[in-house]
Design a protein around this motif. Structure first.
Motif, PDB file in Angstrom:
ATOM      1  N   ALA A   4      -0.025  -4.116   4.363  1.00 35.91           N
ATOM      2  CA  ALA A   4       1.354  -4.752   4.053  1.00 35.91           C
ATOM      3  C   ALA A   4       1.442  -6.313   4.475  1.00 35.91           C
ATOM      4  O   ALA A   4       0.780  -6.871   4.980  1.00 35.91           O
ATOM      5  CB  ALA A   4       2.507  -4.006   5.186  1.00 35.91           C
ATOM      6  N   LEU A   5       2.390  -6.996   3.607  1.00 34.77           N
ATOM      7  CA  LEU A   5       2.781  -8.287   3.882  1.00 34.77           C
ATOM      8  C   LEU A   5       3.874  -8.132   4.694  1.00 34.77           C
ATOM      9  O   LEU A   5       4.935  -7.886   4.608  1.00 34.77           O
ATOM     10  CB  LEU A   5       3.004  -8.996   2.544  1.00 34.77           C
ATOM     11  CG  LEU A   5       1.791  -9.088   1.599  1.00 34.77           C
ATOM     12  CD1 LEU A   5       2.483  -9.765   0.412  1.00 34.77           C
ATOM     13  CD2 LEU A   5       0.675  -9.770   2.035  1.00 34.77           C
ATOM     14  N   LYS A   6       3.418  -8.882   6.114  1.00 34.44           N
ATOM     15  CA  LYS A   6       4.539  -8.774   7.417  1.00 34.44           C
ATOM     16  C   LYS A   6       5.912  -9.339   6.725  1.00 34.44           C
ATOM     17  O   LYS A   6       5.727 -10.497   6.038  1.00 34.44           O
ATOM     18  CB  LYS A   6       3.804  -9.593   8.506  1.00 34.44           C
ATOM     19  CG  LYS A   6       4.587  -9.678   9.543  1.00 34.44           C
ATOM     20  CD  LYS A   6       3.805 -10.281  10.619  1.00 34.44           C
ATOM     21  CE  LYS A   6       4.434 -10.066  11.986  1.00 34.44           C
ATOM     22  NZ  LYS A   6       3.552 -10.645  13.081  1.00 34.44           N
ATOM     23  N   GLY A   7       6.921  -8.778   7.172  1.00 36.67           N
ATOM     24  CA  GLY A   7       8.140  -9.340   6.907  1.00 36.67           C
ATOM     25  C   GLY A   7       8.964  -9.130   5.274  1.00 36.67           C
ATOM     26  O   GLY A   7       9.550  -9.604   4.976  1.00 36.67           O
ATOM     27  N   THR A   8       8.098  -8.247   4.527  1.00 33.98           N
ATOM     28  CA  THR A   8       8.270  -8.048   3.127  1.00 33.98           C
ATOM     29  C   THR A   8       8.322  -6.592   2.952  1.00 33.98           C
ATOM     30  O   THR A   8       7.998  -5.644   3.628  1.00 33.98           O
ATOM     31  CB  THR A   8       7.422  -8.739   2.288  1.00 33.98           C
ATOM     32  OG1 THR A   8       6.030  -8.079   2.126  1.00 33.98           O
ATOM     33  CG2 THR A   8       7.081 -10.072   2.656  1.00 33.98           C
ATOM     34  N   ARG A   9       8.709  -6.410   1.693  1.00 32.94           N
ATOM     35  CA  ARG A   9       8.723  -4.846   1.298  1.00 32.94           C
ATOM     36  C   ARG A   9       7.272  -4.778   0.615  1.00 32.94           C
ATOM     37  O   ARG A   9       7.217  -3.518   0.170  1.00 32.94           O
ATOM     38  CB  ARG A   9       9.874  -4.574   0.327  1.00 32.94           C
ATOM     39  CG  ARG A   9       9.870  -5.433  -0.928  1.00 32.94           C
ATOM     40  CD  ARG A   9      11.119  -5.179  -1.763  1.00 32.94           C
ATOM     41  NE  ARG A   9      11.063  -5.839  -2.963  1.00 32.94           N
ATOM     42  CZ  ARG A   9      10.371  -5.535  -4.134  1.00 32.94           C
ATOM     43  NH1 ARG A   9       9.668  -4.562  -4.233  1.00 32.94           N
ATOM     44  NH2 ARG A   9      10.556  -6.362  -5.081  1.00 32.94           N
ATOM     45  N   TYR A  10       6.477  -5.638   0.323  1.00 34.68           N
ATOM     46  CA  TYR A  10       5.106  -5.112  -0.253  1.00 34.68           C
ATOM     47  C   TYR A  10       4.148  -4.494   0.588  1.00 34.68           C
ATOM     48  O   TYR A  10       4.104  -5.045   1.878  1.00 34.68           O
ATOM     49  CB  TYR A  10       4.498  -6.747  -0.694  1.00 34.68           C
ATOM     50  CG  TYR A  10       5.520  -7.514  -1.753  1.00 34.68           C
ATOM     51  CD1 TYR A  10       5.606  -6.986  -3.168  1.00 34.68           C
ATOM     52  CD2 TYR A  10       6.369  -8.377  -1.107  1.00 34.68           C
ATOM     53  CE1 TYR A  10       6.352  -7.456  -3.956  1.00 34.68           C
ATOM     54  CE2 TYR A  10       7.149  -9.140  -2.061  1.00 34.68           C
ATOM     55  CZ  TYR A  10       7.222  -8.666  -3.554  1.00 34.68           C
ATOM     56  OH  TYR A  10       8.118  -8.939  -4.507  1.00 34.68           O
ATOM     57  N   GLY A  11       3.564  -3.680   0.096  1.00 35.47           N
ATOM     58  CA  GLY A  11       2.387  -2.973   0.862  1.00 35.47           C
ATOM     59  C   GLY A  11       1.936  -1.799  -0.008  1.00 35.47           C
ATOM     60  O   GLY A  11       2.568  -1.404  -1.197  1.00 35.47           O
ATOM     61  N   THR A  12       0.808  -1.256   0.543  1.00 31.58           N
ATOM     62  CA  THR A  12       0.253  -0.075  -0.227  1.00 31.58           C
ATOM     63  C   THR A  12      -0.782   0.486   0.782  1.00 31.58           C
ATOM     64  O   THR A  12      -0.724   0.256   1.941  1.00 31.58           O
ATOM     65  CB  THR A  12      -0.673  -0.678  -1.330  1.00 31.58           C
ATOM     66  OG1 THR A  12      -0.983   0.362  -2.166  1.00 31.58           O
ATOM     67  CG2 THR A  12      -1.645  -1.604  -1.115  1.00 31.58           C
ATOM     68  N   ILE A  13      -1.789   1.416   0.205  1.00 27.47           N
ATOM     69  CA  ILE A  13      -2.897   1.779   0.927  1.00 27.47           C
ATOM     70  C   ILE A  13      -4.192   1.744   0.263  1.00 27.47           C
ATOM     71  O   ILE A  13      -3.835   1.435  -1.014  1.00 27.47           O
ATOM     72  CB  ILE A  13      -2.602   3.463   1.252  1.00 27.47           C
ATOM     73  CG1 ILE A  13      -2.307   4.191  -0.067  1.00 27.47           C
ATOM     74  CG2 ILE A  13      -1.539   3.589   2.339  1.00 27.47           C
ATOM     75  CD1 ILE A  13      -2.483   5.714   0.177  1.00 27.47           C
TER      76      ILE A  13
END
Length: 86
Positions: A4-13
């Protein structure tokens, strides 16, 4: 592994080989990695227009151990906590 990118809605596995891909707008971010049994980590990354960012992360096994585990189960409308033979 959760990414995840901290403080954002971006993320994945990650996939089975540990690779991941997602698009994010340009900027400076903190990349967070986490998975059960390993220490969570944070890495500074900078995203620039038209560039691909590669981050190498080495997982470090966590030394934390559980002190107590509480198991709850529902059977015939009653909750059972601990050893059901008691």
């Amino acid at each position: 592994v959760n990414i995840a990118l901290k403080g954002t809605r971006y993320g994945t596995i990650t996939d089975a080989q540990g690779r991941f891909v997602f698009k994010a707008p340009e900027g400076n971010y903190t990349l967070q990695t986490s998975v059960v049994g390993f220490q969570a980590q944070e890495h500074a990354v900078t995203v620039r227009p038209g560039e691909t960012v590669q981050v190498a992360v080495t997982l470090v096994e966590s030394t934390n151990q559980l002190q107590e585990v509480v198991v709850r189960d529902q059977w015939a409308g009653k909750y059972v906590v601990g050893d059901p033979s008691e």
